[in-house]
Design a protein around this motif. Structure first.
Motif, PDB file in Angstrom:
ATOM      1  N   HIS A   1       0.832  -1.201   0.000  1.00 12.50           N
ATOM      2  CA  HIS A   1       0.000   0.000   0.000  1.00 12.50           C
ATOM      3  C   HIS A   1       0.869   1.255   0.000  1.00 12.50           C
ATOM      4  CE1 HIS A   1       0.578  -0.884   4.370  1.00 12.50           C
ATOM      5  NE2 HIS A   1       0.814   0.402   4.400  1.00 12.50           N
TER       6      HIS A   1
ATOM      7  N   LEU B   1      -4.055   4.405   1.423  1.00 11.60           N
ATOM      8  CA  LEU B   1      -4.509   4.735   2.778  1.00 11.60           C
ATOM      9  C   LEU B   1      -5.533   5.863   2.759  1.00 11.60           C
ATOM     10  CD1 LEU B   1      -1.001   4.494   4.450  1.00 11.60           C
ATOM     11  CD2 LEU B   1      -2.893   2.893   4.757  1.00 11.60           C
TER      12      LEU B   1
ATOM     13  N   VAL C   1      -6.708   1.572  10.722  1.00  9.54           N
ATOM     14  CA  VAL C   1      -5.967   2.109   9.579  1.00  9.54           C
ATOM     15  C   VAL C   1      -4.891   3.072  10.063  1.00  9.54           C
ATOM     16  CG1 VAL C   1      -6.135   3.469   7.449  1.00  9.54           C
ATOM     17  CG2 VAL C   1      -7.926   1.828   8.018  1.00  9.54           C
TER      18      VAL C   1
ATOM     19  N   ILE D   1      -0.905   3.139   9.394  1.00  9.71           N
ATOM     20  CA  ILE D   1      -0.203   4.351   8.937  1.00  9.71           C
ATOM     21  C   ILE D   1       1.043   4.592   9.777  1.00  9.71           C
ATOM     22  CG2 ILE D   1      -0.383   6.881   8.831  1.00  9.71           C
ATOM     23  CD1 ILE D   1      -3.379   6.451   8.127  1.00  9.71           C
TER      24      ILE D   1
ATOM     25  N   VAL E   1      -2.278  11.763   3.562  1.00 11.13           N
ATOM     26  CA  VAL E   1      -2.770  10.777   4.525  1.00 11.13           C
ATOM     27  C   VAL E   1      -3.314  11.467   5.771  1.00 11.13           C
ATOM     28  CG1 VAL E   1      -2.125   8.816   5.975  1.00 11.13           C
ATOM     29  CG2 VAL E   1      -1.199   9.007   3.660  1.00 11.13           C
TER      30      VAL E   1
END
Length: 570
Positions: A155, A160, A179, A183, A194
């Motif tokens: 990813h 994200l 999530v 990160i 993000v």
């Protein structure tokens, strides 16, 4: 082309519908379409042989212009040539091209047939599914990506950002936090894209403290970051914090855009601060920003939400003087103001203006018209709108059922609800609340209880409004034991105080201090409103139970619950 403009808006989470930008984007998309077709023709008619990289370039053009027909033509041409789909990531580009054009069926089929879809293909599938409302499926693709054993597939910041948008669609805070863990674990917390998506997720899930923590930890903030956090505070009515951040933003040399200004103006309007809304509206003009349709819409709907009907009408008049044409959002936000002031003539003027200015009448406009005429007492006009509406959704039916219920026409409300079921329109929480209120106003106790107990069959979970309505109905007719049983079995919900208040008021009227005492002990921690404590105290006082009165007063003191003394303006 409209779909393409909507896609352009959705790419930036800070953007709101803006007609100037939409027109500009439509022009850009149209231009890109013709450039794409021209380049394709030039390449196809050239004397050179087509190679894989040529197909890759043409697919990239399709993705940029989001044009489905050229994409299908290129795909058909590729099938007639000996093309290696694995070279130049052609298969993934084809998936991305179909996904960018909104053709989910084709992109799904190609993805399943692809032996090695790369991160690019995963990203397009996740993003497209999220914007199309298939959030669960989008999470499934993300899960497959994270579990992939291929070292070349991992990813990135775009993945994200797309998944966090999916969390917003689901309003799943726990998933959003998971999530965020990914990160932090993979080192993407320094990416502005993000962090902006993470802030957006937290603020839309109602966690402003978490959103602020993300904002404060950002090393570099752009205008999207500042607008995001300011929007969050404005949406939650915390205008002191929003204005403070707005001033800090300017001190740090970041220029506010129209979305920042719109958020500040609408935020002041929503809390009823008319002076603040007009002050920032004037400052916006002084800094050479021309208030556009979203600016006016935000201010008008904000004034209506804060029950400032006169100010909303004044803003609407100024909007027309400024030669800004209203749209369906404008009239949907304005019509409730007519209901507040109970003016049928003003409502009819706006109704006539909708047709004179050829404003598109969608289901939201018709529902707002029905609600407006209902609150103004004109049942006939409300029915005419409902009856002549070709396409009706649940909101249209809810508005008309609520109209009948509000005016005590219980049989008509129930018949309309039954007709709604016959036409296979899914009832929702608002529908059942309207039916229960109709039964309450018309004194139909048995019908009300029947609808309440059968809510599960309509796939609706009872909330505090449903409980308050049925408890109030039972208490009105002295069926205190049944009301007591419902309150006792009720789960702890937001707004539980309205249910407790209705029950305690019933106990006071029917002299059931015993039930009031039991329920106050059972749900004592949920009593927060001073009126509930005062009602309980009055119940004890009416029966001479002064020790009970003293106990209630002590609990109020311990919980720091203060009742403001009443006053008269006469």
């Amino acid at each position: 082309m409209c779909d393409d403009s909507i896609w352009c808006i959705q790419e930036d989470p800070s953007l709101r519908p803006n007609m100037k930008r939409v027109v500009h984007m439509l022009e850009e998309v149209t231009l890109k379409y013709y450039i794409c077709v021209r380049n394709m023709k030039k390449l196809l008619l050239s004397q050179y042989n087509l190679f894989c990289h040529h197909f890759g370039l043409m697919l990239e053009q399709c993705m940029k212009s989001r044009t489905l027909k050229p994409c299908q033509q290129i795909h058909a041409l590729m099938l007639t040539k000996p093309v290696d789909m694995n070279s130049f990531s052609l298969c993934s580009k084809l998936i991305g091209a179909y996904a960018s054009c909104g053709d989910l069926d084709s992109s799904r089929s190609l993805f399943q047939e692809s032996p090695n879809p790369n991160t690019f293909a995963f990203n397009w599938m996740i993003l497209t599914l999220t914007f199309s409302g298939f959030h669960g499926e989008a999470i499934g693709y993300f899960s497959s990506l994270t579990k992939s054993r291929n070292p070349d597939i991992f990813h990135n910041e775009h993945t994200l950002s797309a998944v966090l948008k999916c969390c917003v669609g689901l309003l799943d805070l726990n998933l959003g936090r998971q999530v965020q863990g990914i990160i932090c674990k993979t080192g993407f917390e320094m990416y502005a894209l993000v962090c902006n998506a993470l802030m957006d997720m937290y603020r839309k899930c109602g966690k402003m403290n978490s959103a602020r923590n993300v904002f404060d930890r950002m090393s570099e903030r752009d205008v999207v970051s500042w607008t995001n956090i300011i929007c969050g505070y404005s949406d939650h009515g915390k205008m002191v914090e929003a204005v403070d951040l707005f001033q800090r933003m300017r001190l740090e040399g970041i220029k506010a855009n129209e979305f920042t200004w719109n958020s500040i103006i609408a935020g002041h309007a929503r809390i009823g601060d008319c002076d603040g809304a007009f002050r920032f509206f004037t400052r916006m003009r002084e800094e050479r920003f021309v208030p556009d349709l979203p600016t006016w819409n935000g201010m008008i709907s904000g004034f209506v939400q804060s029950r400032k009907a006169s100010e909303a009408m004044e803003a609407f008049h100024s909007m027309l003087v400024a030669e800004v044409k209203p749209d369906p959002v404008t009239v949907t936000g304005l019509l409730p103001a007519c209901g507040m002031i109970g003016s049928v003539p003003v409502g009819r003027e706006i109704h006539g203006m909708i047709y004179r200015m050829e404003i598109f009448v969608n289901v939201f406009v018709t529902s707002a018209l029905i609600d407006m005429y209902s609150k103004c007492g004109s049942i006939k006009d409300a029915w005419n709108i409902f009856n002549t509406t070709y396409t009706k959704n649940a909101a249209s039916w809810n508005a008309m059922i609520g109209c009948y219920g509000m005016h005590g026409m219980v049989d008509s409300a129930i018949k309309l609800f039954e007709k709604m079921q016959e036409e296979e329109i899914q009832a929702n929480e608002v529908t059942l609340n309207a039916v229960l209120c109709a039964c309450s106003h018309g004194g139909q106790v048995e019908k009300g209880v029947e609808f309440f107990t059968s809510m599960v069959s309509y796939n609706v979970t009872a909330n505090h409004e449903h409980f308050a309505c049925v408890v109030d109905l039972l208490c009105r007719f002295g069926r205190m034991e049944e009301a007591f049983y419902i309150v006792k079995q009720m789960p702890v919900l937001e707004g539980t105080n309205s249910v407790i208040g209705a029950f305690l008021n019933g106990c006071k009227i029917h002299g059931r201090s015993d039930l009031a005492e039991i329920i106050s002990k059972h749900l004592g921690l949920e009593m927060r409103k001073p009126a509930d404590f005062v009602t309980l105290s009055n119940i004890y006082a009416s029966e001479g139970k002064w020790e009970g009165v003293q106990d209630v007063r002590e609990v109020m003191k311990d919980n720091r619950v203060h009742k403001k003394p009443g006053f008269s303006s006469v």
